[in-house]
Design an enzyme around this catalytic site. Structure first.
Site, mmCIF file in Angstrom:
data_model
loop_
_atom_site.group_PDB
_atom_site.id
_atom_site.type_symbol
_atom_site.label_atom_id
_atom_site.label_comp_id
_atom_site.label_asym_id
_atom_site.label_seq_id
_atom_site.Cartn_x
_atom_site.Cartn_y
_atom_site.Cartn_z
ATOM 1 N N LYS A 22 0.742 -0.851 0.059
ATOM 2 C CA LYS A 22 0.296 -0.116 0.183
ATOM 3 C C LYS A 22 1.004 1.340 0.236
ATOM 4 O O LYS A 22 1.749 1.025 0.683
ATOM 5 C CB LYS A 22 -0.527 -0.084 1.166
ATOM 6 C CG LYS A 22 -1.383 -1.563 1.252
ATOM 7 C CD LYS A 22 -3.038 -1.405 -0.151
ATOM 8 C CE LYS A 22 -3.992 -1.800 0.324
ATOM 9 N NZ LYS A 22 -5.096 -1.920 -0.520
ATOM 10 N N ASP A 45 -0.377 -0.247 -4.686
ATOM 11 C CA ASP A 45 -1.918 -0.062 -4.648
ATOM 12 C C ASP A 45 -2.014 0.889 -3.534
ATOM 13 O O ASP A 45 -2.218 1.366 -2.877
ATOM 14 C CB ASP A 45 -3.125 -1.030 -3.710
ATOM 15 C CG ASP A 45 -4.354 -1.342 -3.805
ATOM 16 O OD1 ASP A 45 -4.604 0.264 -4.232
ATOM 17 O OD2 ASP A 45 -4.871 -1.617 -3.457
ATOM 18 N N GLU A 70 -2.223 0.529 -9.156
ATOM 19 C CA GLU A 70 -2.957 0.448 -8.532
ATOM 20 C C GLU A 70 -3.825 1.236 -8.224
ATOM 21 O O GLU A 70 -3.876 1.579 -7.440
ATOM 22 C CB GLU A 70 -3.758 -0.937 -7.908
ATOM 23 C CG GLU A 70 -4.846 -1.388 -7.142
ATOM 24 C CD GLU A 70 -4.809 -2.464 -6.892
ATOM 25 O OE1 GLU A 70 -4.111 -4.256 -6.615
ATOM 26 O OE2 GLU A 70 -6.519 -2.401 -6.040
ATOM 27 N N ASP A 90 -9.072 -0.351 -9.614
ATOM 28 C CA ASP A 90 -10.212 -1.723 -8.745
ATOM 29 C C ASP A 90 -11.201 -0.970 -8.229
ATOM 30 O O ASP A 90 -12.309 -1.687 -8.717
ATOM 31 C CB ASP A 90 -9.494 -1.657 -7.264
ATOM 32 C CG ASP A 90 -9.236 -2.446 -5.602
ATOM 33 O OD1 ASP A 90 -10.373 -2.709 -6.046
ATOM 34 O OD2 ASP A 90 -8.693 -2.000 -4.898
ATOM 35 N N LYS A 123 -12.910 -8.349 -7.331
ATOM 36 C CA LYS A 123 -13.465 -8.491 -7.076
ATOM 37 C C LYS A 123 -15.298 -9.043 -6.433
ATOM 38 O O LYS A 123 -15.827 -7.990 -7.202
ATOM 39 C CB LYS A 123 -13.756 -7.334 -5.789
ATOM 40 C CG LYS A 123 -11.903 -7.339 -5.013
ATOM 41 C CD LYS A 123 -11.459 -6.036 -4.662
ATOM 42 C CE LYS A 123 -9.777 -5.237 -3.984
ATOM 43 N NZ LYS A 123 -10.141 -4.675 -3.216
HETATM 44 MG MG LIG Z 1 -6.969 -1.555 -4.384
#
Ligand SMILES: [Mg+2]
Length: 367
Positions: free
Chosen positions: A163, A188, A212, A237, A261
């Protein structure tokens, strides 16, 4: 299939390690396990993967509980379905709320596969013998991050997603690359560069596998302009909330990859459609994670057996996050891969003892 009863279990568990993103920190994870029963007393399992606060998308555990109980349950109870895909149209009358819808959709797919006596991954056309695993790391400091990466390496992961955010990016990535030169690194941003595009361009020469969701959820046009300026693939995402959003992103060239997802797109039916669309257009896909419990994790493994899932996803072993999961069988990563379960449906059942320990609310819904 005729749905006769729905059990909703709200559970809460402490994460082994707090999870830090550019938008917040998760220490305790709440979620809803959805158990659907049919007239033959067969059951199917789903999970609402929204977080307690709306930092990732608009939905929360509480909004999901309300929508499932008061809005979606009346649409499915005492109704018959020939195929889980019919459910998608039935729930179309309700705007958005994809994670609430996905929890019902997952449970019906699991039930359907069980009634046919087949593993879910076979039923949906999965071809992968094993699924590529990966781990996501969000930490407060570079030291903490390096410790977590070391642990992931020892556990056999070959790919980590970290992250990042302004101030926690270029220097951090360089340090990680020096320490682990042969490891695949993905970053991300969770939309944290919306006002800071010049900082992103500085990351373009670092050889990242992808960045991302650098910009906001609704910024498909801005992502397209950014992708033109960057050689690093952009992966979307939060922006991909439906098949329609995926079509728009592909048409606009907003990304080169999509993280699918099940919860974010409203269920397995839509996730499979997005996978198929991406295959037609040469867009790479991988399966994202939501710090979820064993039910959603098992659904993710089934989804990731589809042929287009050629990049390791966020799917990791249960033990990475939980002391003990709520499912009967743990997901285990070996040499960076996971073998799909052989049992019917998603291949796991609830561990009732553990469920009772971590359950904070239980409701049974009949019509
Ligand atoms: Mg993500």
């Amino acid at each position: 299939m005729k749905i006769t009863k729905i059990d909703l279990h709200i559970i809460e568990m402490k994460l082994k390690t707090p999870f830090v993103t550019s938008l917040g920190k998760v220490t305790n994870r709440r979620g809803i396990i959805v158990e659907i029963h049919d007239e033959t007393r067969a059951t199917g399992l789903g999970e609402a993967v929204a977080f307690s606060t709306p930092w990732y998308t608009e939905e929360t555990v509480e909004t999901c509980f309300h929508i499932i109980k008061d809005v979606l349950a009346p649409l499915v109870l005492n109704r018959s379905f020939e195929h889980p895909e019919e459910l998608f149209d039935r729930m179309k009358t309700v705007r958005k709320n994809p994670m609430a819808k996905a929890s019902i959709d997952m449970a019906v797919w699991d039930l359907y596969a069980k009634l046919l006596g087949q593993p879910l991954h076979k039923l949906i056309g999965g071809t992968r013998e094993n699924v590529l695993a990966g781990v996501v790391i969000g930490a407060h400091s570079i030291r903490e991050m390096l410790q977590q990466i070391e642990r992931a390496r020892q556990d056999g992961y070959n790919r980590v997603k970290i992250k990042i955010g302004p101030g926690k990016d270029e220097k951090w990535i360089r340090v990680i690359q020096e320490s682990y030169p042969d490891m695949d690194i993905l970053a991300d941003a969770n939309s944290s560069y919306t006002q800071n595009e010049e900082l992103l361009l500085k990351l373009d020469d670092l050889g990242l596998q992808m960045i991302e969701q650098p910009l906001s959820q609704d910024d498909l046009v801005d992502h397209a302009a950014l992708q033109k300026k960057m050689k690093t693939p952009i992966c979307l995402d939060e922006s991909i909330t439906s098949l329609h959003a995926a079509k728009s992103a592909i048409l606009l060239n907003s990304c080169k990859m999509i993280n699918i997802k099940i919860g974010r797109v409203g269920g397995l039916t839509e996730a499979i459609r997005i996978h198929n669309l991406c295959q037609e257009h040469g867009i790479q896909v991988w399966c994202g994670g939501m710090l979820e419990f064993g039910v959603s994790r098992a659904h993710n493994v089934a989804l990731a057996t589809l042929p287009g899932f050629s990049i390791p996803g966020d799917i990791s072993s249960s033990s990475r996050y939980w002391e003990e999961d709520i499912t009967s069988t743990d997901i285990i990563v070996k040499d960076g891969t996971i073998f799909p379960f052989k049992g019917v449906g998603i291949g796991v059942e609830l561990n009732r003892e553990r469920l009772k320990q971590v359950r904070i609310h239980h409701e049974i819904i009949y019509k």
